[in-house]
Structures are given as C-alpha cells and as structure tokens.
Scaffold this active site. Structure first.
Site, mmCIF file in Angstrom:
data_model
loop_
_atom_site.group_PDB
_atom_site.id
_atom_site.type_symbol
_atom_site.label_atom_id
_atom_site.label_comp_id
_atom_site.label_asym_id
_atom_site.label_seq_id
_atom_site.Cartn_x
_atom_site.Cartn_y
_atom_site.Cartn_z
ATOM 1 N N ASP A 141 -11.661 -1.253 13.756
ATOM 2 C CA ASP A 141 -12.010 -1.123 12.322
ATOM 3 C C ASP A 141 -13.147 -1.700 12.147
ATOM 4 O OD1 ASP A 141 -9.427 -0.397 11.064
ATOM 5 O OD2 ASP A 141 -8.461 -2.344 11.911
ATOM 6 N N ARG A 196 0.754 -1.153 0.075
ATOM 7 C CA ARG A 196 0.066 0.068 0.023
ATOM 8 C C ARG A 196 0.962 1.373 0.135
ATOM 9 N NH1 ARG A 196 -3.280 -0.688 4.750
ATOM 10 N NH2 ARG A 196 -4.879 -1.743 3.515
ATOM 11 N N TYR A 197 1.955 1.231 0.835
ATOM 12 C CA TYR A 197 2.820 2.263 0.728
ATOM 13 C C TYR A 197 4.096 2.016 0.045
ATOM 14 C CZ TYR A 197 0.179 3.274 5.128
ATOM 15 O OH TYR A 197 -0.823 3.463 5.938
ATOM 16 N N LYS A 224 -3.259 4.411 7.009
ATOM 17 C CA LYS A 224 -3.393 4.862 8.215
ATOM 18 C C LYS A 224 -3.341 6.649 8.379
ATOM 19 C CE LYS A 224 -1.567 0.479 10.218
ATOM 20 N NZ LYS A 224 -1.441 -0.025 8.903
ATOM 21 N N CYS A 242 -9.122 -13.309 18.323
ATOM 22 C CA CYS A 242 -9.758 -12.227 19.112
ATOM 23 C C CYS A 242 -10.990 -11.982 18.386
ATOM 24 C CB CYS A 242 -8.632 -10.735 18.839
ATOM 25 S SG CYS A 242 -7.045 -11.233 19.067
ATOM 26 N N CYS A 287 -3.690 -18.010 14.278
ATOM 27 C CA CYS A 287 -3.038 -17.396 15.056
ATOM 28 C C CYS A 287 -3.195 -18.244 16.586
ATOM 29 C CB CYS A 287 -4.095 -16.037 15.431
ATOM 30 S SG CYS A 287 -4.332 -14.934 14.252
ATOM 31 N N ARG A 334 -8.924 -8.755 10.588
ATOM 32 C CA ARG A 334 -8.822 -9.685 9.359
ATOM 33 C C ARG A 334 -9.722 -10.942 9.691
ATOM 34 N NH1 ARG A 334 -3.125 -8.494 9.195
ATOM 35 N NH2 ARG A 334 -2.945 -6.586 7.456
ATOM 36 N N ASP A 378 -7.112 3.112 10.461
ATOM 37 C CA ASP A 378 -6.961 2.670 8.937
ATOM 38 C C ASP A 378 -8.401 3.058 8.316
ATOM 39 O OD1 ASP A 378 -5.431 0.978 7.168
ATOM 40 O OD2 ASP A 378 -4.724 0.097 8.917
ATOM 41 N N ARG A 424 7.316 0.102 1.991
ATOM 42 C CA ARG A 424 7.192 -1.289 2.831
ATOM 43 C C ARG A 424 5.821 -2.111 2.321
ATOM 44 N NH1 ARG A 424 5.373 3.408 4.884
ATOM 45 N NH2 ARG A 424 3.587 3.611 6.352
ATOM 46 N N CYS A 432 -11.069 -8.941 15.895
ATOM 47 C CA CYS A 432 -10.211 -9.041 14.800
ATOM 48 C C CYS A 432 -10.587 -8.483 13.400
ATOM 49 C CB CYS A 432 -9.738 -10.501 14.615
ATOM 50 S SG CYS A 432 -8.378 -10.681 13.098
HETATM 51 C C1 LIG Z 1 -0.523 -0.797 8.520
HETATM 52 C C2 LIG Z 1 0.300 -1.140 7.559
HETATM 53 C C3 LIG Z 1 1.715 -1.092 7.199
HETATM 54 C C4 LIG Z 1 2.409 -0.348 8.168
HETATM 55 O O1 LIG Z 1 2.254 1.037 8.664
HETATM 56 P P1 LIG Z 1 3.256 1.659 9.413
HETATM 57 O O2 LIG Z 1 2.523 2.985 9.646
HETATM 58 O O3 LIG Z 1 4.799 1.648 8.782
HETATM 59 O O4 LIG Z 1 3.389 0.885 10.846
HETATM 60 C C5 LIG Z 1 1.951 -1.168 6.073
HETATM 61 N N1 LIG Z 1 1.474 -1.569 5.041
HETATM 62 C C6 LIG Z 1 0.052 -1.934 5.007
HETATM 63 C C7 LIG Z 1 -0.569 -2.382 4.124
HETATM 64 C C8 LIG Z 1 -0.611 -1.793 6.349
HETATM 65 O O5 LIG Z 1 -1.992 -1.941 6.385
HETATM 66 S S1 SF4 Z 2 -6.230 -9.462 16.162
HETATM 67 FE FE1 SF4 Z 2 -6.566 -11.164 14.427
HETATM 68 S S2 SF4 Z 2 -4.539 -11.228 13.395
HETATM 69 FE FE2 SF4 Z 2 -4.226 -10.476 15.379
HETATM 70 S S3 SF4 Z 2 -3.962 -12.326 16.873
HETATM 71 FE FE3 SF4 Z 2 -5.957 -11.346 16.935
HETATM 72 S S4 SF4 Z 2 -7.151 -12.927 15.432
HETATM 73 FE FE4 SF4 Z 2 -5.011 -12.961 14.990
#
Ligand SMILES: *Cc1c(COP(=O)(O)O)cnc(C)c1O
Ligand code: SF4
Length: 354
Positions: A274, A91-92, A318, A108, A104, A113, A311, A95, A111
C-alpha cells in the site's frame, strides 16, 4: 543470539547487535515517527552478518522511512472514509472490521496502518466505544462476518478477547469471526490453550488469517502454534505483503506458500504494498507482481496459490490484480493461455463444425 525481552528502542537495537552504533541517531529520528518493536522470536531469527537480511528489513528502521513520495498517504486504504462509529470499518455490505486495539507485538516498517498503530496511537478501544461498536454490529443484520484487526487483536489478554467474543455470540446474524494477526509467527508462545479458547468463545465459525512474509518466519514454534489452532478447529489462512528485497522472488514466494500449506494454513492474500508514508523502498510495480504470481502458478501446487490483491487507494476496496489468462478475440471466441505460456483457442478451432 538469545533475546528474552522485546526490543523497543533504537538503543535496544544497538545492544542487540541489530544496528551499528553510528546509525543510532538516524534510527531515533525514525522511531520518533514510527514505533519500533521486535519480539525475541523475530530478533533471534535475524542473521547479523547479512546486511540485507529479510527479517531485519521488515523490523529494523531505515532512514528511507522519512522520505515521503507524493502518491503516499496517511490513510492509504481509506479506512477513515468508511468508519460509521469508532473502531468499525464498514466498506463491504456483509462484513466489518472491528479494530479493538492499535498496538502490535512488532512494528513492521512497511505497515499500511503505520499512521494509526503504535504505543502512542489510539491504544485500546474504550469500553463505551466498544459498546457502540458492538451495538452497530447488532443493529445491522446484513453483517455476516466480523473481522478483528488493528493493530493486532491477539495482543489482548485472553480475558478481554473472551469478553468480546461472548458479546458477538449473542448476535445471531454474525456467522463468522475472523482474526488478522501476526502473533502465531512473531510471538508463537502466546498461542496457548487459554487464548485459543478465547478466540473460539463466540461459538461462531472462527478463522485466523496469519501474516508472514518470508519462509524463515515459519519456524518450528510458528508451525506448532498454527498446528494448535487448526487442531482446535480454527480455519487458518495466510496473508503476505509483496515486498522489495524480502519476498519479490519466485523461489522465496514458492517456499513461503508451501510452508503455509504444510502447516495447514491456506494461502489467502498476497497484498500489493500500500501507499503508506515512507515505504517507497519496499514497493514493487504491479507488472513485477504479476510476473511473480504467474511464475508461482507454473511452479507450485494449486494449494499454494494466493490471490494477488491491491487495496485501491481511497477506500474502494480490494481488487484481484493478477492479470488474466483469457482474451476475447471475437463474438464468443477466446484465447486462453496455459501455465507454460502456450495459447489456445476456446472453443477449440474446428469444434463448432466450421
Ligand atoms: C480487507 C478488508 C476486508 C476483508 O476483505 P476480504 O476480501 O473479505 O478478506 C473487509 N473490510 C475492509 C474494510 C477491508 O479493508
Ligand atoms: S503490518 Fe502493521 S498492523 Fe500488522 S502487525 Fe505489522 S505493524 Fe501491526
């Protein structure tokens, strides 16, 4: 209660004394959609006599999870819109996320995801997919940092992690490897010498962002696990989710952030929850979140201040959302508010010769 095996079903919850037998059907209905897992370390922390126990609320399923509100979505932060190859989210520019595994040690209930993780989810990236993901990183010189997330990358064996890290070692433009994990807290005994050596096997600067939401999670065992990582030269960060009924309280947040700092884990992000399906009961408003981080600013050391982030739904990344201490009041003139709410002109009145 001492629990030596992970809880993985609604029946396990009943036998562990974490769910009333009358709620078994409900919990099974929820579990058909979103997996259950609670490690012994976490099950042992739950106060069975407290119906609102903040640890139980994070891991014990609730009927409310089956109520989906119109704004909620399966992919709340838009991972899928930025995935050039399986396992990578880019996305960025500088990174990428590398999602090697979708399971996991705990699940959670909030979560973000939750539609992607779980024992019936995508599992572990297949070897050919991993080859393609590594090739993608190698082929993009702008990638400075690789962030392993998932799922929880620390559920992988030390051997598998080491194999991956050795492959990253050969990519010269990658300088930083970061892991996002809940393992040091929920399964601290996993963080042993072999695992730590595997995490560092890339030879890159290694960061571990540890997820915890309530100060009670920072047990002696968790503190020792983080200590082993820091002593080995890993830089530790924290990540927490702001959650109704768990940590939406200035005293609880202050204790959590102080606990991190005491264990040499620098508070990094406090995430606004989220819009994951069935999580409305955990959500606070942004205004409530802003009031909490403002209270934290006044109350505890600067070391204890995380960045409060959202996010942005849809995959826009973010954004810090803590609100501003500075207002523009004229050309080059501002009003800045201090930690006690006092307001001050900047530059100070009279300092410009008028
Ligand atoms: C959260 C996230 C990151 C990391 O973001 P930082 O601000 O560097 O912690 C990188 N890529 C994606 C797709 C993310 O969702
Ligand atoms: S927040 Fe989601 S991805 Fe992170 S440990 Fe919990 S269940 Fe796993």
């Amino acid at each position: 209660m001492k629990q030596d095996r992970a809880i993985r079903t609604a029946r396990d919850l009943v036998s562990a004394g974490l769910l009333d037998a009358s709620r078994l059907d409900e919990a099974e209905a929820v579990a058909r959609k979103y997996a259950i897992a609670i490690t012994p370390a976490m099950a042992g922390l739950i106060d069975r006599d407290d119906p609102d126990d903040p640890i139980a609320r994070q891991f014990v399923p609730d009927m409310a999870e089956l109520s989906v509100t119109p704004e909620e979505r399966a992919d709340p932060i838009g991972d899928l819109t930025h995935s050039p190859v399986e396992g990578i989210v880019h996305r960025y520019p500088d990174r990428v996320l590398l999602k090697a595994v979708h399971v996991c040690p705990v699940y959670c209930r909030f979560c973000f995801r939750r539609e992607m993780v779980g024992p019936e989810g995508l599992g572990t990236l297949a070897p050919e997919a991993m080859d393609r993901a590594i090739a993608y990183i190698a082929g993009h010189p702008e990638i400075w940092e690789v962030i392993l997330t998932g799922g929880d990358p620390l559920v992988l064996s030390a051997r598998r992690l080491e194999e991956m890290m050795v492959r990253l070692r050969d990519i010269a433009h990658v300088k930083i490897v970061r892991f996002h994990t809940r393992v040091p807290v929920v399964e601290p005994e996993r963080v042993d010498e072999k695992l730590i050596a595997a995490l560092k096997a890339s030879g890159k600067t290694t960061y571990v962002a540890m997820h915890a939401n309530h100060p009670r999670e920072l047990t002696e065992a968790a503190r020792a696990a983080a200590g082993r990582l820091v002593d080995a030269g890993v830089v530790m960060l924290s990540q927490s989710v702001l959650l109704r009924g768990i940590n939406d309280d200035a005293d609880v947040l202050a204790a959590l952030m102080r606990g991190f700092v005491e264990m040499r884990v620098k508070p990094y992000y406090l995430h606004h929850p989220d819009l994951a399906p069935g999580t409305a009961h955990f959500r606070v408003s942004i205004a409530e979140g802003q009031a909490l981080v403002k209270a934290l600013r006044g109350r505890v050391s600067g070391l204890c201040q995380p960045t409060y982030v959202l996010d942005i739904p849809g995959g826009y990344g973010k954004a810090p959302i803590a609100g501003s201490n500075v207002r523009v009041v004229g050309e080059g003139e501002y009003v800045v508010s201090d930690w006690q709410g006092g307001e001050h002109a900047y530059p100070p009145v009279g300092s410009r010769g008028d």
